[in-house]
Scaffold this active site. Structure first.
Site, PDB file in Angstrom:
ATOM      1  CB  SER A 318      -3.331  -7.301   5.809  1.00 27.66           C
ATOM      2  OG  SER A 318      -2.953  -6.010   5.455  1.00 27.66           O
ATOM      3  CD1 TRP A 321      -9.932  -5.493   3.656  1.00 25.95           C
ATOM      4  CD2 TRP A 321      -8.392  -3.981   3.085  1.00 25.95           C
ATOM      5  NE1 TRP A 321     -10.471  -4.254   3.845  1.00 25.95           N
ATOM      6  CE2 TRP A 321      -9.553  -3.306   3.504  1.00 25.95           C
ATOM      7  CE3 TRP A 321      -7.289  -3.230   2.682  1.00 25.95           C
ATOM      8  CZ2 TRP A 321      -9.644  -1.923   3.526  1.00 25.95           C
ATOM      9  CZ3 TRP A 321      -7.375  -1.841   2.692  1.00 25.95           C
ATOM     10  CH2 TRP A 321      -8.545  -1.200   3.116  1.00 25.95           C
ATOM     11  CG  HIS A 322      -4.165  -3.300   0.710  1.00 28.77           C
ATOM     12  ND1 HIS A 322      -3.908  -3.984   1.870  1.00 28.77           N
ATOM     13  CD2 HIS A 322      -4.045  -1.987   0.998  1.00 28.77           C
ATOM     14  CE1 HIS A 322      -3.630  -3.106   2.826  1.00 28.77           C
ATOM     15  NE2 HIS A 322      -3.714  -1.890   2.327  1.00 28.77           N
ATOM     16  N   GLY A 323      -6.274  -5.768  -2.577  1.00 22.28           N
ATOM     17  CA  GLY A 323      -6.653  -5.970  -3.978  1.00 22.28           C
ATOM     18  C   GLY A 323      -6.535  -7.412  -4.393  1.00 22.28           C
ATOM     19  CG  PHE A 476      -7.301  -0.678  -1.966  1.00 23.30           C
ATOM     20  CD1 PHE A 476      -6.934  -1.443  -3.068  1.00 23.30           C
ATOM     21  CD2 PHE A 476      -6.375   0.197  -1.431  1.00 23.30           C
ATOM     22  CE1 PHE A 476      -5.671  -1.320  -3.623  1.00 23.30           C
ATOM     23  CE2 PHE A 476      -5.100   0.317  -1.971  1.00 23.30           C
ATOM     24  CZ  PHE A 476      -4.759  -0.440  -3.066  1.00 23.30           C
TER      25      PHE A 476
END
Lengths: 476, 317
Positions: A318, A321-323, A476
């Site tokens: 997770s 996923w953001h960066g 994102f």
């Protein structure tokens, strides 16, 4: 095109009016064309990436439904690989390459793979995940493959949630595009109220806090512990207001036209545990990970160490996923650690609470838990906001020393910031503890309702930040 | 039958909605108008502070010698020195953090009222460098947009939708509520920027740190709008026969080479036959940290010495 811009206001009014004027038969086309226009207002060429994944997933869905056995799985894997491939190429290529270079340098080798200079397509992680949820649901048999190409493309591209969610599921959204949506006064007003509250949160709270946060975080070496602590608390509130504002404008814009999108935030800073926080924060992403990754890994129906590993893994992914940055990975890992630690120490904490006598004063206990949850999430957000890991460590070590006086350049920034925070907690506290019994926006007296709308609009004009720029989650 | 009933219901819903929207817009318009009027009254009632100085510069000053620029102009040009040396009335319209856009807007509103004899434009080493926040800073001119059409083209550089925002009467006073409240009370009496002498705000502290070298060899993005507005500034002064001096005042830092903005500023000034005086690296200042308040600003002592040098140059011409 930003939700907090006049361009969007004009776009929204024009599209919504045309939507209700047009016959139901042609509405999907209007929404698709306007979504393309909306997306192309950022970087036009990136529409081709969306087009590529849409075509792949559209056919994948049909072939998954038609096939059986191994072929079914093969089409799913092909679709997932195409989506993850696009994500990897545009978002993670340089990050992986950079880390490979560091690793090879350690072994005295030079990395021969070149870096690529590309701008990250806006909202890539959001629409990729939404597209993946479609093929997975078709594979699982929960969703029929969509035969209408335009409707499928609209499912991925529906402009209110295209660039920053909520990440929808096909079962919730696709059927709504087939249904005829009627103009409903109460629903339209409810949608507009959500948009108004979203704009208020973005312009009056998030962008105001951003002035202080950016001033401090972008020059963190010049600031002391108390200043960095205040900036970190401000950032935790800023990111919540910024992102939840986007979600509310998205949900509100869709609702005006008759579409119901899923709720993305439920007053997360009033959570009494990290587990509860993740049930209230970015719900569409948390449930995506739960439905498609955590459960696929075995969820909690495995051995205890494996369960902990599953939780930890989901949070690390997770974060990623953001960066493509170690700061996000650490942010995710920290949250995973909080969660596992909370499970492991549950009995111990309960005993300690009994020993101290906290359990006999539930209100104090609850407040303590709220503060602890807020502190832990704010701490993790330091990694989220810092430019790199060493900056984050430097900020944390300064906060730990905590000496000096708080910096402020302009007293009005502070006054407006605290006004915004107080108002936010007043509204959310009221919703959390008193429900809608003393609601202003939904008051039964029209004069109270209308005065509330007027007050919100006047406050936006009075102290809203009009040059605040884009939403944090756009990156994102 | 069912379809026509639905259509009738929908039509009624539209009518009801648009009626409510109309009522609501009227309500918003009236409240916005009233609040805007109150804010405008109290904004222009201020008798000290930065907004007051801008109002005075735009609406009232009749000084013979005007100093224009950013914070460096505001803290570097001492009125007493100029008035004594040149026997001309003086006003310093420099404002902290304001780039050439603000300076040009104030100039055009002054030139509509009268022609000063001399204008000194203080030039900074990054004068032409692109900085997005410089456009946001144009918000300090919003209260004057409606009453001063001559500055509208400059204010509209802020964003392409500025005209639409001005439908609201509150918008020109956005984020100024606290400033207006303070400006109308005695609460701001002790604030640094409040105590000016004909616009000049003296800085009292002395800088004690050793001089640093500033790497100005980096390629910085030049803003063509700033160059255009700088040229307009010169052209307007020439047209109105106002003697213009462009001056880059002292810095307490070493430049590796002449900053690109200064090079450009000199060549543009030369094109129009305007005198450009570069004091940025003058050793008399650079060798004496006690004349500075920080590396970019002279203190009151430094300002007196520097003002004397400039006044003498003007006197000779």
């Amino acid at each position: 095109m930003l939700f907090n811009s006049i361009q969007f206001a004009i776009f929204f009014i024009v599209v919504t009016c045309l939507y209700f004027i047009l016959h139901h038969k042609y509405r999907w086309f209007l929404l698709l064309a306007s979504s393309c226009y909306f997306y192309m207002a950022f970087v036009p060429i990136y529409i081709l990436i969306l087009g590529f994944t849409i075509i792949i997933d559209y056919y994948a869905g049909i072939y998954i439904e038609k096939s059986e056995g191994k072929r079914r799985k093969l089409f799913l894997i092909a679709s997932l690989l195409a989506n993850i491939g696009v994500l990897a190429a545009f978002k993670y290529y340089n990050f992986l390459n950079e880390n490979l270079s560091i690793f090879l340098n350690g072994l005295n080798y030079k990395n021969p793979i070149p870096y690529i200079s590309i701008l990250l397509p806006i909202g890539l992680s959001f629409h990729t995940f939404q597209a993946m949820s479609y093929t997975i649901e078709v594979y699982r048999g929960n969703q029929k493959a969509e035969r209408h190409f335009g409707i499928y493309a609209l499912y991925v591209m529906f402009y209110p949630q295209l660039v920053a969610g909520p990440i929808e599921r096909p079962q919730n959204l696709i059927h709504q595009f087939h249904e005829r949506q009627y103009f409903n006064y109460f629903r339209v007003v409810e949608g507009l109220k959500l948009i108004l509250w979203g704009i208020f949160k973005k312009l009056v709270i998030a962008d105001r806090l951003a002035i202080y946060v950016n001033a401090v975080y972008n020059n963190h070496s010049h600031h002391n512990g108390p200043t960095l602590l205040l900036a970190s608390i401000f950032f935790a509130i800023q990111i919540y207001c910024d992102f939840s504002a986007y979600s509310e404008i998205a949900i509100g814009s869709a609702r005006v036209m008759g579409f119901e999108l899923m709720t993305n935030f439920k007053r997360p800073y009033l959570s009494s545990s990290i587990a509860e926080f993740w049930k209230r924060w970015h719900i569409s992403l948390s449930t995506w990970f739960k439905d498609y990754l955590y459960i696929s890994l075995g969820g909690n129906r495995v051995s205890i160490p494996r369960w902990y590993l599953n939780l930890f893994l989901v949070f690390i992914i997770s974060g990623l996923w953001h960066g493509a940055n170690w700061t996000f990975i650490i942010w995710g890992a920290l949250n995973g650690f909080y969660l596992v630690f909370a499970i492991v120490t549950l009995n111990l904490r309960n005993k300690l609470s009994q020993l101290i006598g906290f359990n006999r004063i539930p209100k104090i206990n609850h407040i303590f838990q709220l503060l602890m949850t807020f502190t832990l999430t704010s701490f993790a957000f330091i990694f989220f906001r810092a430019n790199n890991v060493s900056d984050a460590y430097s900020i944390i070590s300064k906060i730990a020393k905590c000496s000096g006086t708080i910096y402020y350049d302009n007293p009005s920034t502070m006054i407006y910031s605290f006004f915004g925070i107080l108002l936010l907690f007043f509204v959310e506290g009221k919703q959390e503890f008193y429900g809608s019994s003393i609601s202003f926006l939904h008051n039964k007296h029209w004069i109270v309702r209308n005065l509330t709308y007027v007050m919100l609009i006047v406050t936006i004009f009075l102290i809203g930040v009009f040059d605040g720029g884009q939403f944090i989650y756009f990156q994102f | 039958m069912f379809k026509s009933t639905i259509n009738t219901i929908e039509k009624n819903e539209y009518k009801y909605f648009f009626f409510k929207v109309f009522i609501f817009l009227v309500m918003i318009f009236l409240i916005d108008f009233a609040v805007g009027k109150v804010l405008s009254t109290f904004y222009f009632k201020q008798k000290s502070g930065t907004p007051y100085r801008t109002s005075f510069s735009i609406n009232e000053t009749k000084a013979d010698l005007i100093v224009v620029g950013s914070s460096r102009a505001n803290h570097h040009y001492h009125p007493d020195v100029f008035e004594k040396e040149l026997a001309l009335s003086f006003y310093n319209i420099g404002r902290d953090g304001q780039p050439i856009f603000y300076q040009y807007a104030v100039l055009v509103s002054i030139l509509i009222r009268y022609q000063p004899k001399i204008i000194v434009l203080d030039f900074i080493e990054e004068e032409f460098v692109f900085d997005e926040s410089d456009y946001e800073r144009l918000s300090s001119l919003l209260p004057y947009y409606k009453s001063h059409p001559e500055i509208s083209s400059i204010v509209e550089l802020k964003s392409s939708f500025e005209k639409i925002k001005f439908i609201s009467n509150i918008y020109p006073y956005n984020s100024l509520l606290f400033t207006i409240a303070i400006g109308n009370t005695n609460l701001n009496a002790g604030r640094r920027n409040n105590n000016d002498i004909k616009g000049y705000v003296p800085l009292k502290n002395k800088w004690n740190e050793p001089i640093k070298t500033y790497n100005n060899n980096q390629k910085l993005k030049i803003d063509p709008n700033k160059i255009k507005v700088f040229e307009l500034f010169i052209q307007d002064c020439l047209k109105e026969k106002v003697k213009l001096y462009v001056v880059c005042s002292p810095y307490y830092r070493n430049f590796i080479s002449t900053p690109s903005s200064i090079k450009l500023g000199k060549s543009i000034s030369q094109k129009y036959n305007i005198d450009f005086y570069d004091f940025s690296q003058k050793s008399i200042f650079k060798n004496n940290s006690s004349l500075f308040s920080d590396p970019s600003h002279l203190n009151d002592d430094g300002a007196r010495i520097f003002s004397d040098s400039i006044a003498r140059i003007i006197g000779k011409n």
